[in-house]
Motif scaffolding. Structure first.
Motif, mmCIF file in Angstrom:
data_model
loop_
_atom_site.group_PDB
_atom_site.id
_atom_site.type_symbol
_atom_site.label_atom_id
_atom_site.label_comp_id
_atom_site.label_asym_id
_atom_site.label_seq_id
_atom_site.Cartn_x
_atom_site.Cartn_y
_atom_site.Cartn_z
ATOM 1 N N LYS A 103 -21.684 32.087 -33.702
ATOM 2 C CA LYS A 103 -22.220 33.091 -32.774
ATOM 3 C C LYS A 103 -22.207 32.563 -31.345
ATOM 4 C CE LYS A 103 -25.182 35.956 -35.645
ATOM 5 N NZ LYS A 103 -26.552 36.408 -35.904
ATOM 6 N N ALA A 104 -22.576 31.302 -31.185
ATOM 7 C CA ALA A 104 -22.554 30.709 -29.848
ATOM 8 C C ALA A 104 -21.119 30.593 -29.337
ATOM 9 C CB ALA A 104 -23.233 29.346 -29.861
ATOM 10 N N LEU A 105 -20.208 30.175 -30.193
ATOM 11 C CA LEU A 105 -18.816 29.996 -29.774
ATOM 12 C C LEU A 105 -18.109 31.323 -29.506
ATOM 13 C CD1 LEU A 105 -17.652 27.050 -32.060
ATOM 14 C CD2 LEU A 105 -18.217 26.993 -29.627
ATOM 15 N N ALA A 106 -18.620 32.415 -30.074
ATOM 16 C CA ALA A 106 -18.020 33.720 -29.827
ATOM 17 C C ALA A 106 -18.125 34.096 -28.348
ATOM 18 C CB ALA A 106 -18.691 34.785 -30.687
ATOM 19 N N ASP A 107 -19.118 33.564 -27.661
ATOM 20 C CA ASP A 107 -19.301 33.848 -26.236
ATOM 21 C C ASP A 107 -18.439 32.952 -25.351
ATOM 22 O OD1 ASP A 107 -21.208 35.690 -26.953
ATOM 23 O OD2 ASP A 107 -22.915 34.363 -26.556
ATOM 24 N N ARG A 108 -17.781 31.997 -25.939
ATOM 25 C CA ARG A 108 -16.979 31.034 -25.174
ATOM 26 C C ARG A 108 -15.727 31.715 -24.645
ATOM 27 N NH1 ARG A 108 -12.799 27.455 -25.826
ATOM 28 N NH2 ARG A 108 -13.084 25.418 -24.885
ATOM 29 N N THR A 109 -15.381 31.384 -23.421
ATOM 30 C CA THR A 109 -14.159 31.912 -22.829
ATOM 31 C C THR A 109 -12.967 31.131 -23.366
ATOM 32 O OG1 THR A 109 -14.379 30.405 -20.956
ATOM 33 C CG2 THR A 109 -15.328 32.609 -20.706
ATOM 34 N N GLU A 110 -11.816 31.758 -23.315
ATOM 35 C CA GLU A 110 -10.595 31.096 -23.766
ATOM 36 C C GLU A 110 -10.188 30.030 -22.757
ATOM 37 O OE1 GLU A 110 -9.023 31.525 -26.715
ATOM 38 O OE2 GLU A 110 -10.636 32.903 -27.226
ATOM 39 N N GLY A 111 -9.500 29.032 -23.218
ATOM 40 C CA GLY A 111 -8.993 27.996 -22.331
ATOM 41 C C GLY A 111 -9.933 26.816 -22.229
ATOM 42 N N GLU A 112 -9.502 25.851 -21.474
ATOM 43 C CA GLU A 112 -10.263 24.625 -21.288
ATOM 44 C C GLU A 112 -11.458 24.863 -20.376
ATOM 45 O OE1 GLU A 112 -9.740 21.427 -22.586
ATOM 46 O OE2 GLU A 112 -8.326 22.458 -23.894
ATOM 47 N N MET A 113 -12.543 24.144 -20.654
ATOM 48 C CA MET A 113 -13.729 24.195 -19.799
ATOM 49 C C MET A 113 -13.827 22.873 -19.045
ATOM 50 S SD MET A 113 -16.865 25.617 -22.063
ATOM 51 C CE MET A 113 -17.059 27.316 -22.482
ATOM 52 N N THR A 114 -14.314 22.967 -17.843
ATOM 53 C CA THR A 114 -14.609 21.738 -17.128
ATOM 54 C C THR A 114 -15.874 21.145 -17.740
ATOM 55 O OG1 THR A 114 -16.027 22.799 -15.499
ATOM 56 C CG2 THR A 114 -13.650 22.698 -14.987
ATOM 57 N N ASP A 115 -16.178 19.912 -17.405
ATOM 58 C CA ASP A 115 -17.395 19.286 -17.914
ATOM 59 C C ASP A 115 -18.626 20.081 -17.510
ATOM 60 O OD1 ASP A 115 -15.942 17.296 -19.120
ATOM 61 O OD2 ASP A 115 -16.282 15.810 -17.531
ATOM 62 N N GLU A 116 -18.627 20.579 -16.288
ATOM 63 C CA GLU A 116 -19.771 21.352 -15.799
ATOM 64 C C GLU A 116 -19.907 22.675 -16.571
ATOM 65 O OE1 GLU A 116 -17.314 20.218 -13.603
ATOM 66 O OE2 GLU A 116 -18.454 18.430 -13.042
ATOM 67 N N GLU A 117 -18.784 23.341 -16.826
ATOM 68 C CA GLU A 117 -18.808 24.598 -17.585
ATOM 69 C C GLU A 117 -19.273 24.359 -19.017
ATOM 70 O OE1 GLU A 117 -15.202 27.168 -15.504
ATOM 71 O OE2 GLU A 117 -14.713 25.677 -17.036
#
Length: 160
Positions: A74-88
């Motif tokens: 459920k938490a990962l479903a909100d994740r945007t596609e692609g790489e995240m920066t450390d801050e993101e």
């Protein structure tokens, strides 16, 4: 992104096998004790109690697996596609941490409640469920998981 809840089959199989072995050991111990005490060989409440405890343990492991995976998915479903920066990634983790922790707390309460209900049933209906043979399989979940993890590490070490 697919939101599937997949059971860890190796661990679940190991849990079932571990609980079967535990139940057989419980029955054997009761048989030996009864023979030494010159009592009737074995009362049916011993294997029935062991079965109840083992079923609760396997159910709790399954619930742990499913509810943990579901909370994370459920938490990962909100994740945007692609790489995240450390801050993101850090912001994403902070944003979803409370939701996942709440889901895990609910899972824990449900699992503890099933164990308590099973033990209450075993103590109320002693003629059907031997309380000792019900309790022992419930306490075996952690040792079985530890042995399973050791086997997985050994398996990965040989294959890796």
């Amino acid at each position: 992104m697919q939101n599937k809840t997949k059971l860890p089959l190796f661990e679940l199989t190991a849990m079932i096998i571990g609980e079967i072995i535990t139940s057989l050991v419980i029955i054997a111990v009761f048989m030996v004790v009864n023979l030494v005490k010159d009592a009737p060989l074995l009362h049916y409440s011993v294997p029935v109690g062991a079965l109840l405890g083992s079923m609760i343990t396997v159910l709790n492991f399954t619930l742990l697996s499913v509810l943990t995976t579901r909370a994370i998915n459920k938490a990962l479903a909100d994740r945007t596609e692609g790489e995240m920066t450390d801050e993101e990634a850090e912001a994403f983790a902070k944003e979803h941490q409370a939701k996942v922790q709440f889901a895990m707390t609910v899972s824990y309460v449900i699992r503890i409640a099933t164990m308590v209900v099973a033990l209450i049933v075993a103590f109320i209906f002693k003629e059907i469920f031997n309380p000792i043979s019900t309790i022992v399989p419930i306490f075996m979940m952690r040792p079985i998981l530890t042995v399973t993890q050791l086997l997985l590490n050994k398996k990965e070490g040989k294959n890796g």
